[in-house]
Structures are given as C-alpha cells and as structure tokens.
Write an enzyme that holds these catalytic residues in place. Structure first.
Site, mmCIF file in Angstrom:
data_model
loop_
_atom_site.group_PDB
_atom_site.id
_atom_site.type_symbol
_atom_site.label_atom_id
_atom_site.label_comp_id
_atom_site.label_asym_id
_atom_site.label_seq_id
_atom_site.Cartn_x
_atom_site.Cartn_y
_atom_site.Cartn_z
ATOM 1 N N ASP A 70 2.434 -0.893 -0.336
ATOM 2 C CA ASP A 70 2.112 -0.544 1.049
ATOM 3 C C ASP A 70 1.671 0.909 1.141
ATOM 4 O O ASP A 70 2.028 1.751 0.315
ATOM 5 C CB ASP A 70 3.293 -0.810 1.984
ATOM 6 C CG ASP A 70 4.537 -0.001 1.631
ATOM 7 O OD1 ASP A 70 4.808 0.181 0.429
ATOM 8 O OD2 ASP A 70 5.241 0.454 2.553
ATOM 9 N N GLU A 135 8.020 0.471 1.467
ATOM 10 C CA GLU A 135 8.533 1.792 1.108
ATOM 11 C C GLU A 135 8.159 2.819 2.167
ATOM 12 O O GLU A 135 8.939 3.711 2.484
ATOM 13 C CB GLU A 135 7.983 2.223 -0.252
ATOM 14 C CG GLU A 135 8.730 3.392 -0.886
ATOM 15 C CD GLU A 135 8.215 4.763 -0.467
ATOM 16 O OE1 GLU A 135 8.893 5.769 -0.750
ATOM 17 O OE2 GLU A 135 7.129 4.844 0.143
#
EC number: 3.5.1.18
Length: 381
Positions: A70, A135
């Site tokens: 991500d 994250e």
C-alpha cells in the site's frame, strides 16, 4: 537475469494505484513470480486488508523480508511532473508513488531471491516474505494480525529485513536496528463555561492547565542511552473555545505524543503524566493509545552481514540508528530474533514527485542477495 529486472518489477508495482488498504493485486503478482522458484503462498486477509505470507523451505534459520504494497494518497496530481502511477524515468531517477516507500524494496528482494535460488537451489533454512496492504493506514489488520497467526502456530523468524527507506545521503549509509515506542494521549481538561466578563462564575480550563503544560514540556523524561535519544514529549493539537471572544470555554482538548526510548516504559510515562496533572489540580479525562513499544536489535550477526554486504556493494560504512518514526518492525519483533530496516533513500517519501535513483535499484537488489548468501548459502561468500 539482467539487472534491469528489478527496475521492471518496481515499475509493474508502481503502476498499480494501491492506495491503502487497496492492494490492486500487487501481492498476486509477487506470488505468481515467486511460485516459479518454489515459494508457497498463504493469503491472510482481514477486513479490507490483504496480507500474504510467502515461504520457500521448512527449516531454520528463517530469513524474512517484510514490506507493504500500500501507498499513501498522491496529493494534488496536477503538482506532479509526471502521473504518480505511471512510473517514469527522468534525470537518472524513477518517479512514482511508492517508488521509495516501498515498492522498489519489494522488487529488489524478489529479484534477489530469484538470483539466489538459481545459484543455490538447495540453500540452507528458509526464505520468507511478509507483505501487507495496511502499513500506511491504521495498521490494525495488517502485519500485526499476520504475526499473531504465525506466533500461534510457533512459526518464528531468525533474521528479518524490513524494506523501509533508510538511506540518508547515499544508499546503504544507514541501517535501522531499532525504533522508539510511540505513546499518544488524548486529554480533555474540564472547566465551566461562562461569560468572559464574569470569570468568578466560570472555570477556565486553559488557565487551570497552563501550569501543568509548562511542567510537561520542561520535564526530562529520560536521558536516552547509547542506542536511543532521550524520550520526547510533543503536543500536536490544542483546541478549546466556541470561536466567540466573550465566552470562557468549558473544555480544553490536548493531543500529545511520546516517542520513548528503552529507558522509559509505557506504564511509567502514564504514571508520571497523571502525577503532574493531579499535582496541579487539573480536572480531566485522559485516553491513552500505544501504537508500538521500543525495540532494539543489538549489533550481531544480521547487522554484521548487512554492513558487510553494503560495504562490498556500495562502498560505504553503514551507521546503525534508531531514529525516525514507527514501522511494522514493532509488530514483527515479537517473533523475530534479529530485525533491521534497510532500503532506498527516504528523502522523498510521501512527497510530490517521490523517487529513487535508478542506479540504486540494482545495488539494493545486490545487497539483499549478498545478505541471503551469507545467511543461507551452502557456503558463505
């Protein structure tokens, strides 16, 4: 394999707009590629978050790469010199959202694995990758959940490399071998609202909190140690009042954060804050949130191997450091004996025109390959 394969894989990942927690099949791409060299893939999805645990081998020692697919939002697209999800080579650099944080690291480790396995098909131990799509967000359903699963079945990691961008001036000049803890407080100071011309009929929470604020900001929480700087206390937000100029506010909200060393504890910091507030007679409600404990990998085999690999590949002596923010290393340390963070430059992370140096890409992959070879090859190189 030519050294352009790391670049091409990095481009393939960057071209997928995987804004947290959307993975956009980045993990599928990694699994398909690593399946060809004998990695088994286990999908561990929680809510909207996709996680994958990839492993080759069943024995110890386990060398694990941890990363995230991500990325943060792009910000105003019109301010980018090239579209953020169209990886672009320009001026000796690769531009795109996630180039530095941290799709290039992932690409480099995958290609390092491909070369290493081709040369050492019967290597010692196991190679693993722990990849999440959560994250950059709340980090509630990502690495921490995968660690819980691995821990429950007794699957431990001997050496972990988190691919966060760590370089300051030159690739390899810094290795993170620990991180400070992060403890946040949401404080509501209670008063009594009233007319500003009649202060005797009200209780101004700003005034009652002011002496405590002074003490909190001047307190020496600890002196740090050889690995960590002193614990820091910072206020991020103070809000109070109705917006009117003739009303004493009834409440004051204060948000603050500790970045704390191993010289302090979560419990100890909480107790000291409460003691200061109580000492000054503040009426309050305080909610706490600890997003990570401090952790440290002492200089040892993993740091030595990484520093040697960097010196041989990049010609620099890596500094061990615990500075900076938090990472998923705070979760993985619960099952990892030794853990470091090592990746490309952090100069442009989360910025417009995020980028990495093109000539750093094959070097980073070579560093990862040398680490694998020194830890797992039949004969150390």
């Amino acid at each position: 394999m030519t050294e352009t394969q790391s670049l091409e894989l990095a481009k393939a990942l960057i071209s997928r707009p995987s804004v947290t927690p959307d993975d956009r099949d980045c993990q599928k791409l990694l699994a398909e590629r690593l399946h060809k060299i004998g990695f088994a893939a286990e999908e561990l999805h929680f809510g909207d978050t996709k996680n994958i645990w990839l492993r080759r081998g069943t024995k110890a020692p386990v060398v694990c790469f941890a990363g995230h697919t991500d990325v943060v939002p792009t910000g105003p697209v019109e301010k980018w010199d090239s579209p953020p999800f169209e990886p672009t080579e320009r001026d000796g650099r690769l531009y795109g959202r996630g180039a530095a944080d941290m799709k290039t690291s992932i690409a480099c480790f995958v290609t390092a694995c491909e070369r290493f396995v081709a040369e050492h098909p019967d290597h010692q131990g196991s190679i693993a990758l722990l990849i999440t799509s959560d994250e950059e967000g709340d980090a509630l359903d990502g690495t921490t959940k995968v660690v819980d699963v691995l821990k429950a079945r007794g699957e431990l990691i001997d050496y972990c490399i988190v691919g966060e961008p760590t370089a300051v001036d030159k690739l390899g000049d810094m290795i993170k071998n620990g991180r400070r803890g992060s403890l946040s407080g949401n404080l509501t100071v209670k008063g009594k609202q009233g007319h500003i011309a009649y202060p005797h009929l009200a209780v101004n929470p700003v005034h009652t909190f002011a002496p405590a604020l002074l003490e909190l900001t001047q307190e020496v929480w600890d002196e740090g140690n050889e690995y960590f700087p002193p614990t820091s206390f910072q206020i991020s937000n103070i809000n109070g009042g109705t917006g009117a100029t003739n009303v004493i506010p009834g409440e004051l909200n204060v948000k603050f954060n500790f970045r704390f060393s191993t010289e302090s504890t979560e419990t100890g910091l909480k107790q000291r804050v409460h003691a200061i507030l109580d000492k000054h007679g503040v009426q309050y409600d305080l909610q706490w949130s600890c997003s990570g404990q401090p952790f440290l990998t002492h200089a040892g085999k993993l740091t030595d191997v990484a520093r040697t690999a960097i010196a041989e590949t990049c010609g620099v002596e890596a500094e061990l450091s615990t500075t900076g923010g938090t990472s998923d290393g705070r979760f993985i340390k619960a099952i990892a004996k030794e853990l470091i963070e090592l990746g490309p430059s952090n100069a442009t992370i989360h910025q417009i025109n995020e980028n990495v140096r093109l000539d750093d890409i094959p070097k980073l992959s070579a560093v990862y390959e040398r680490i694998l070879a020194r830890l797992l090859a039949e004969k150390a190189v």
